[in-house]
Write a protein that holds these residues in place. Structure first.
Motif, PDB file in Angstrom:
ATOM      1  N   ALA A 369      13.374  16.811  19.722  1.00 61.41           N
ATOM      2  CA  ALA A 369      12.527  16.247  18.953  1.00 61.41           C
ATOM      3  C   ALA A 369      11.249  16.820  18.836  1.00 61.41           C
ATOM      4  CB  ALA A 369      12.256  14.756  19.372  1.00 61.41           C
ATOM      5  N   LEU A 370      10.775  17.572  19.900  1.00 60.43           N
ATOM      6  CA  LEU A 370       9.512  18.289  19.988  1.00 60.43           C
ATOM      7  C   LEU A 370       9.677  19.615  19.070  1.00 60.43           C
ATOM      8  CD1 LEU A 370       8.346  18.059  23.725  1.00 60.43           C
ATOM      9  CD2 LEU A 370       7.398  16.661  21.882  1.00 60.43           C
ATOM     10  N   VAL A 371      10.869  20.120  19.236  1.00 55.88           N
ATOM     11  CA  VAL A 371      11.022  21.403  18.561  1.00 55.88           C
ATOM     12  C   VAL A 371      11.236  21.070  16.959  1.00 55.88           C
ATOM     13  CG1 VAL A 371      12.548  23.379  18.135  1.00 55.88           C
ATOM     14  CG2 VAL A 371      12.160  22.720  20.416  1.00 55.88           C
ATOM     15  N   ALA A 372      11.891  19.936  16.772  1.00 52.89           N
ATOM     16  CA  ALA A 372      11.991  19.624  15.519  1.00 52.89           C
ATOM     17  C   ALA A 372      10.601  19.382  14.677  1.00 52.89           C
ATOM     18  CB  ALA A 372      12.841  18.378  15.259  1.00 52.89           C
ATOM     19  N   ARG A 373       9.745  18.567  15.294  1.00 56.90           N
ATOM     20  CA  ARG A 373       8.515  18.083  14.809  1.00 56.90           C
ATOM     21  C   ARG A 373       7.580  19.509  14.702  1.00 56.90           C
ATOM     22  NH1 ARG A 373       4.943  14.141  18.274  1.00 56.90           N
ATOM     23  NH2 ARG A 373       4.613  15.969  19.641  1.00 56.90           N
ATOM     24  N   ARG A 374       7.761  20.308  15.630  1.00 61.30           N
ATOM     25  CA  ARG A 374       6.951  21.639  15.559  1.00 61.30           C
ATOM     26  C   ARG A 374       7.642  22.438  14.337  1.00 61.30           C
ATOM     27  NH1 ARG A 374       7.415  26.931  17.389  1.00 61.30           N
ATOM     28  NH2 ARG A 374       5.364  27.962  17.639  1.00 61.30           N
ATOM     29  N   TYR A 375       8.687  22.523  14.108  1.00 62.08           N
ATOM     30  CA  TYR A 375       9.219  23.255  13.131  1.00 62.08           C
ATOM     31  C   TYR A 375       8.913  22.581  11.706  1.00 62.08           C
ATOM     32  CZ  TYR A 375      12.850  26.078  10.467  1.00 62.08           C
ATOM     33  OH  TYR A 375      13.337  26.938   9.637  1.00 62.08           O
ATOM     34  N   ARG A 376       9.039  21.295  11.676  1.00 62.77           N
ATOM     35  CA  ARG A 376       8.651  20.505  10.370  1.00 62.77           C
ATOM     36  C   ARG A 376       7.199  20.788  10.038  1.00 62.77           C
ATOM     37  NH1 ARG A 376      11.725  16.278  12.616  1.00 62.77           N
ATOM     38  NH2 ARG A 376       9.996  15.040  13.193  1.00 62.77           N
ATOM     39  N   ARG A 377       6.273  20.941  11.051  1.00 59.06           N
ATOM     40  CA  ARG A 377       5.113  21.175  10.861  1.00 59.06           C
ATOM     41  C   ARG A 377       4.729  22.611  10.265  1.00 59.06           C
ATOM     42  NH1 ARG A 377       3.134  19.940  15.464  1.00 59.06           N
ATOM     43  NH2 ARG A 377       2.893  22.214  16.301  1.00 59.06           N
ATOM     44  N   LEU A 378       5.378  23.491  10.728  1.00 58.27           N
ATOM     45  CA  LEU A 378       5.442  25.080  10.334  1.00 58.27           C
ATOM     46  C   LEU A 378       6.047  25.015   9.014  1.00 58.27           C
ATOM     47  CD1 LEU A 378       5.651  26.751  13.914  1.00 58.27           C
ATOM     48  CD2 LEU A 378       3.578  26.232  12.775  1.00 58.27           C
ATOM     49  N   HIS A 379       7.207  24.302   8.850  1.00 54.59           N
ATOM     50  CA  HIS A 379       8.013  24.832   7.793  1.00 54.59           C
ATOM     51  C   HIS A 379       8.187  23.426   6.849  1.00 54.59           C
ATOM     52  CE1 HIS A 379       9.016  28.766   9.200  1.00 54.59           C
ATOM     53  NE2 HIS A 379       9.285  28.207  10.335  1.00 54.59           N
ATOM     54  N   PRO A 380       7.181  22.929   6.207  1.00 50.66           N
ATOM     55  CA  PRO A 380       7.234  21.475   5.476  1.00 50.66           C
ATOM     56  C   PRO A 380       8.315  21.568   4.399  1.00 50.66           C
ATOM     57  CG  PRO A 380       5.404  23.033   4.704  1.00 50.66           C
ATOM     58  CD  PRO A 380       5.756  23.822   5.925  1.00 50.66           C
ATOM     59  N   HIS A 381       8.701  22.468   4.115  1.00 46.93           N
ATOM     60  CA  HIS A 381      10.022  22.536   3.077  1.00 46.93           C
ATOM     61  C   HIS A 381      11.256  22.574   3.686  1.00 46.93           C
ATOM     62  CE1 HIS A 381       7.266  22.733  -0.358  1.00 46.93           C
ATOM     63  NE2 HIS A 381       6.569  23.715   0.318  1.00 46.93           N
ATOM     64  N   PRO A 382      12.211  21.699   3.532  1.00 42.57           N
ATOM     65  CA  PRO A 382      13.343  21.590   4.182  1.00 42.57           C
ATOM     66  C   PRO A 382      14.071  23.161   4.064  1.00 42.57           C
ATOM     67  CG  PRO A 382      13.404  19.926   2.580  1.00 42.57           C
ATOM     68  CD  PRO A 382      12.246  20.561   2.460  1.00 42.57           C
ATOM     69  N   ALA A 383      14.595  23.384   5.474  1.00 43.95           N
ATOM     70  CA  ALA A 383      15.346  24.872   5.398  1.00 43.95           C
ATOM     71  C   ALA A 383      16.745  24.620   4.809  1.00 43.95           C
ATOM     72  CB  ALA A 383      15.477  25.149   7.022  1.00 43.95           C
ATOM     73  N   HIS A 384      17.375  25.492   4.472  1.00 45.14           N
ATOM     74  CA  HIS A 384      18.711  25.580   3.606  1.00 45.14           C
ATOM     75  C   HIS A 384      19.722  26.634   4.279  1.00 45.14           C
ATOM     76  CE1 HIS A 384      17.320  22.997   0.382  1.00 45.14           C
ATOM     77  NE2 HIS A 384      16.299  23.783   0.217  1.00 45.14           N
TER      78      HIS A 384
END
Length: 384
Positions: A369-384
């Motif tokens: 959850a922590l890593v995902a939240r940080r990743y979403r903050r740094l990469h606001p657009h969904p990864a493909h």
């Protein structure tokens, strides 16, 4: 059926079944349920008279290992492990993730007489680990799931080898040879599944599969290995269709039944100091040993296999390592095999597997959850 294919639902059902078994075992109906699981079923003259619990762990669980074998073959032939370059990084992480918890377990049990239980904390539960990742990992890059899947598949391959080698004594080579012929016939028949003969060939394949299971059982090798062999030899396209049909039954019935029956243990009413060394070894080795081993293996594999296959950042490696200690299904099976001669130690091992996996679920969920939240903050657009 679609819901049961969900990784989240499969993990939830598995956890619920284990929790229900543990709770009921410690109520007034516990002794009756435990007695029920020991009732022999089958034809004694045929050698196939097993208790209900053994029909579940030796029979139904072969379906789960069949699905694992099909997935393993896919990954080894056309998937994320189809070349040594791709397989190197997750393979190193998987091997280190087996060695480290085994060493932690041995450190706790040295001189206790329970050292043979070292395989118990070495397994990672594919369904559960992917389920936790699916629940808490929204927005994480796909390569983390790919790496976790590759590591878990290799982990299961190691577990299969351990079961086949360490938990087999004086195998009957004649029965084993006949089982090999039956498996070969099954593979050949799977390549003839077309045209008007498709239905009778499918029926014949089921009969040959049951025969191979019975022969492996009679040979002294753990019969789940029959499921592995059948999954590896079945033609690719029919195997894909069969696993698509079997997956909901495995997630919704086979694995929950096994978790329920394995968790039917009475919590010992003894001081913590009187619990066996194997209990503490498993309890610590699952969340700590797996995390340390996979982290070291992930770092080492990244250095050796850079740009050669699915690789991870440090945060991604920590996500995978935190989920690796969820042993559950295969760890419970290993525990049953390792301590089959001592019911008390086996029951303590079940509790240790459940508690160690629970610690890993909590720690893994928080980490993801922590890593995902940080990743979403740094990469606001969904990864493909």
């Amino acid at each position: 059926m679609g819901l049961i294919r969900s990784e989240r639902a499969a993990a939830g059902i598995l956890l619920g079944a284990a929790a229900l078994g543990l709770v009921l075992a410690n109520t007034a109906v516990g002794p009756a349920l435990q007695h029920l699981m020991e009732i022999p079923v089958g034809v004694s003259s045929s050698g196939l008279e097993l208790s209900i619990s053994h029909w579940i762990s030796d029979g139904l669980l072969a379906v789960f290992f069949f699905i694992v074998a099909v997935e393993l073959r896919h990954e080894l032939t056309v998937g994320e492990l189809s070349s040594w370059q791709k397989a190197l990084h997750p393979a190193i992480a998987a091997v280190c993730g087996v060695i480290a918890p085994a060493l932690v377990y041995i450190a706790f049990t040295a001189g206790s007489g329970y050292e043979s239980g070292w395989p118990v904390p070495t397994a990672t539960d594919i369904a559960f680990a992917l389920g936790v990742l699916a629940v808490f990992g929204r927005g994480l890059p796909r390569r983390i799931r790919v790496f976790l899947l590759a590591l878990a598949v290799l982990d299961d391959l190691i577990a299969i080898i351990i079961i086949a080698v360490l938990f087999t004594s004086s195998p009957n080579l004649i029965d084993l040879g006949l089982a090999a012929l039956a498996v070969a016939a099954f593979g050949l028949l799977s390549r003839m599944l077309h045209g008007r003969m498709r239905a009778p060939i499918a029926v014949l394949m089921v009969l040959v599969a049951l025969l191979s299971w019975a022969l492996v059982h009679d040979s002294g090798v753990h019969p789940t290995i029959a499921g592995v062999a059948l999954g590896l030899v079945m033609s690719r396209e029919p195997a894909r269709r069969v696993t698509h049909v079997l997956e909901p039954w495995s997630n919704g019935i086979v694995l929950p039944l096994f978790a329920f029956s394995a968790a039917l243990v009475t919590i010992p009413n003894v001081p913590l100091s009187e619990l066996s060394a194997s209990f503490w070894g498993i309890l610590v080795a699952l969340p700590v040993g797996k995390f340390v081993g996979i982290s070291i293996g992930g770092w080492l594999g990244g250095k050796l296999g850079r740009d050669r296959g699915p690789s991870l950042s440090l945060s991604g490696a920590l996500v995978v390592a935190s989920l690796g200690g969820i042993g559950f299904t295969v760890s419970l099976l290993m525990n049953e095999l390792a301590f089959r001669s001592s019911a008390e130690v086996r029951d303590e091992g079940v509790l240790a597997v459940l508690l160690g996996s629970a610690v890993s679920i909590v720690a893994g969920g928080i980490t993801v959850a922590l890593v995902a939240r940080r990743y979403r903050r740094l990469h606001p657009h969904p990864a493909h």
